[in-house]
Scaffold this motif. Structure first.
Motif, PDB file in Angstrom:
ATOM      1  N   THR A   1      -0.219   9.350  -5.825  1.00 53.47           N
ATOM      2  CA  THR A   1      -0.164   7.938  -5.363  1.00 53.47           C
ATOM      3  C   THR A   1       1.247   7.929  -4.297  1.00 53.47           C
ATOM      4  O   THR A   1       1.330   7.028  -3.592  1.00 53.47           O
TER       5      THR A   1
ATOM      6  N   SER B   1       4.492   3.243  -9.499  1.00 46.58           N
ATOM      7  CA  SER B   1       3.102   2.590  -9.506  1.00 46.58           C
ATOM      8  C   SER B   1       3.387   1.326 -10.538  1.00 46.58           C
ATOM      9  O   SER B   1       2.734   0.468 -10.419  1.00 46.58           O
TER      10      SER B   1
ATOM     11  N   GLN C   1      -4.084   5.593  -8.183  1.00 47.92           N
ATOM     12  CA  GLN C   1      -3.357   4.272  -8.033  1.00 47.92           C
ATOM     13  C   GLN C   1      -3.967   3.388  -9.410  1.00 47.92           C
ATOM     14  O   GLN C   1      -3.027   2.528  -9.906  1.00 47.92           O
TER      15      GLN C   1
END
Length: 363
Positions: A167, A27, A351
């Motif tokens: 995620t 991420s 996220q």
């Protein structure tokens, strides 16, 4: 180029924590691909190879202080770092990393952490003092936010997001099918996955679980895969569970190996149902859209299943085989549309952790 130091329970071959690191790194790199990232680890060599980052040994104090002092942002997380059930020493260690970063004048973010339980009054006081110095705190569930507020952490510092592992993208099932076939199962027939961990006085729980798994397996003509997520910690309980299923030897296997996060996702994606104690076994199932049921040993498990609209079928102390069988009947072959919608919403929240990290870094 941003310089980031990440502190967590990394380098110990715990599938959940390694998945957390995989997810956090992905991420962050999605936003800033060339970020200079150093991970504090129990096994720096392994962390460097697995995750392609710089890494420092967690007790190399002078090198850690130097790296923290040269960083732009120190991330603490994810996972359940701030709790004293494992030990007070581990809690003090993670608080000391945060305190050192603030002493060095660095920005600090607690990244999608699960907070507690913290039972000691002194540890709760220290946690409040240190966390109130952090620049931003994101937590993976509402219960963690409430726990921080009960300790006296300023509510404005704390935002509820979701566990970073959510995620991750679903993995292909091809590798999982290959691993299960090598273990002795037919990946094209129904498989019940079971993930357990060691816990005090868990013999009765495992016996009840074995009774339920045997019944479910017989009813649906299903095989059983016992999957330790941290071999060093889970093998005793996993073997005990297997020993409780002697009449099913031809349909039960232990699936153990040095698997990557993607491998674990792929394996669990091949299951028709997952029964799990470990939180990240449940989250892997959620990512792979596999029906799941939880056996709770910790509030973090209850918090997760509550957030996705599922429930625990019992705790380590009070599990009953009949409840597990009833829950399995309700889940077997049913589409879980509402649960999938909740998981999708949680994925978006997860996220946002990296976005918030860079907003803090560039503020």
């Amino acid at each position: 180029m941003s310089k980031i130091v990440i502190s967590g329970y990394y380098g110990f071959n715990n599938a959940g924590d390694e998945a957390l690191l995989t997810a956090i790194l992905a991420s962050l790199r999605a936003i800033e691909p060339d970020a200079d990232i150093t991970v504090i680890s129990g096994n720096p060599g392994n962390t460097i190879i697995k995750h392609q980052v710089k890494s420092l040994y967690r007790f190399a104090a002078m090198r850690l202080l130097r790296a923290i002092g040269e960083s732009d942002l120190v991330i603490s997380g994810g996972g359940s770092l701030l709790q004293d059930v494992t030990s007070k020493r581990s809690l003090l260690y993670y608080l000391s990393v945060i305190a050192a970063a603030k002493w060095k004048g660095r920005k600090v973010m607690l990244f999608a952490q699960g907070i507690g339980p913290i039972r000691s009054r002194l540890m709760r006081l220290l946690t409040r003092i240190v966390c109130n110095r952090a620049d931003l705190i994101t937590v993976r569930d509402k219960d963690s936010k409430q726990e921080l507020e009960r300790m006296g952490v300023f509510p404005a510092k704390v935002e509820v997001t979701a566990d970073s592992v959510l995620t991750l993208n679903p993995a292909s099932k091809l590798k999982g099918k290959s691993i299960l076939a090598e273990a002795g199962l037919d990946p094209y027939k129904p498989i019940i996955g079971v993930s357990v961990r060691e816990w005090p006085d868990n013999r009765r729980c495992l016996q009840q679980l074995a009774t339920a798994v045997g019944s479910i397996s017989e009813k649906y003509n299903a095989q059983v895969a016992i999957l330790p997520l941290q071999v060093s910690m889970d093998m005793k309980a996993s073997q005990m569970l297997m020993d409780c299923l002697p009449e099913m030897r031809n349909r039960v296997v232990m699936v153990k190996g040095n698997y990557s996060t993607e491998d674990f996702l792929s394996i669990i994606g091949c299951f028709r149902l997952l029964i799990g104690m470990r939180l990240h076994a449940l989250i892997f199932a959620a990512v792979m859209k596999v029906p799941l049921m939880a056996v709770s040993y910790d509030p973090k498990v209850d918090s997760f299943v509550k957030e996705i609209g599922a429930r625990a079928v019992g705790t380590v102390e009070n599990l009953e085989a009949g409840n597990v069988e009833t829950a399995a009947d309700a889940l077997w072959g049913n589409a879980l549309m509402e649960q999938e919608a909740r998981i999708c919403a949680m994925r978006k929240l997860a996220q946002s952790n990296a976005v918030k990290a860079f907003e803090l870094l560039h503020k």
